[in-house]
Scaffold this motif. Sequence first.
Motif, PDB file in Angstrom:
ATOM      1  N   HIS A   4     -25.182  76.071  19.795  1.00  0.00           N
ATOM      2  CA  HIS A   4     -24.456  74.807  19.712  1.00  0.00           C
ATOM      3  C   HIS A   4     -23.330  74.952  18.688  1.00  0.00           C
ATOM      4  N   ASP A   5     -22.097  74.753  19.122  1.00  0.00           N
ATOM      5  CA  ASP A   5     -20.946  74.853  18.223  1.00  0.00           C
ATOM      6  C   ASP A   5     -20.722  73.500  17.560  1.00  0.00           C
ATOM      7  N   PRO A   6     -20.775  73.429  16.230  1.00  0.00           N
ATOM      8  CA  PRO A   6     -20.604  72.151  15.545  1.00  0.00           C
ATOM      9  C   PRO A   6     -19.145  71.684  15.469  1.00  0.00           C
ATOM     10  N   VAL A   7     -18.195  72.510  15.925  1.00  0.00           N
ATOM     11  CA  VAL A   7     -16.778  72.153  15.887  1.00  0.00           C
ATOM     12  C   VAL A   7     -16.289  71.950  17.309  1.00  0.00           C
ATOM     13  N   GLY A 126      -6.643  67.999  16.827  1.00  0.00           N
ATOM     14  CA  GLY A 126      -7.787  67.225  16.374  1.00  0.00           C
ATOM     15  C   GLY A 126      -9.075  68.003  16.522  1.00  0.00           C
ATOM     16  N   ARG A 127     -10.001  67.703  15.624  1.00  0.00           N
ATOM     17  CA  ARG A 127     -11.317  68.343  15.668  1.00  0.00           C
ATOM     18  C   ARG A 127     -12.372  67.303  15.330  1.00  0.00           C
ATOM     19  N   ARG A 128     -13.519  67.466  15.961  1.00  0.00           N
ATOM     20  CA  ARG A 128     -14.682  66.635  15.637  1.00  0.00           C
ATOM     21  C   ARG A 128     -15.778  67.605  15.202  1.00  0.00           C
ATOM     22  N   PHE A 129     -16.440  67.257  14.118  1.00  0.00           N
ATOM     23  CA  PHE A 129     -17.442  68.127  13.519  1.00  0.00           C
ATOM     24  C   PHE A 129     -18.804  67.443  13.533  1.00  0.00           C
ATOM     25  N   ASP A 130     -19.815  68.154  14.014  1.00  0.00           N
ATOM     26  CA  ASP A 130     -21.194  67.700  13.868  1.00  0.00           C
ATOM     27  C   ASP A 130     -21.655  68.190  12.503  1.00  0.00           C
ATOM     28  N   LEU A 131     -21.912  67.279  11.590  1.00  0.00           N
ATOM     29  CA  LEU A 131     -22.229  67.638  10.206  1.00  0.00           C
ATOM     30  C   LEU A 131     -23.699  68.002  10.058  1.00  0.00           C
TER      31      LEU A 131
END
Length: 142
Positions: A4-7, A126-131
């Motif tokens: 799973h890629d967090p980015v 833009g980027r969304r990150f799963d922290l």
Amino acid sequence: MSDHDPVHILHPEESWGFLRTHEFGRLAFHLVGEVHITPINYAVDGERLIFKTAEGSKLFGVTANTDVAFEVDEIVGERATSVICRGRARTLEGQAAYVVERLPVRPWVDTPKSIVVAIEVDEISGRRFDLTRPWLRDLPTG
């Protein structure tokens, strides 16, 4: 190890959608050989950003060197989003400045701002990150 890629890279349309749902970001500009960053209230007009300002260092900076960058970030729960734009700033005058009348440019500070500036965006990312915040494991308990 998880695959799973967090980015997550945002498509440009997703990035513009994110910017449309916000009104506060940070503008980076050049001023006398230095890079400055300042918070601004803005609105999206097509694929450009509109803000109001007054005479001062910000206006001088964006007119002396029109190359600017702009960023909006958000952290909600375990997800962070960041959108960065690069482009050129220019003041809008006469009829062109009236665009601000139909946009939700709402200053958060009650100071006079009568000069309308547009950022013509050349590049948006833009980027969304799963922290996961791995440092939380290292905090003392108890």
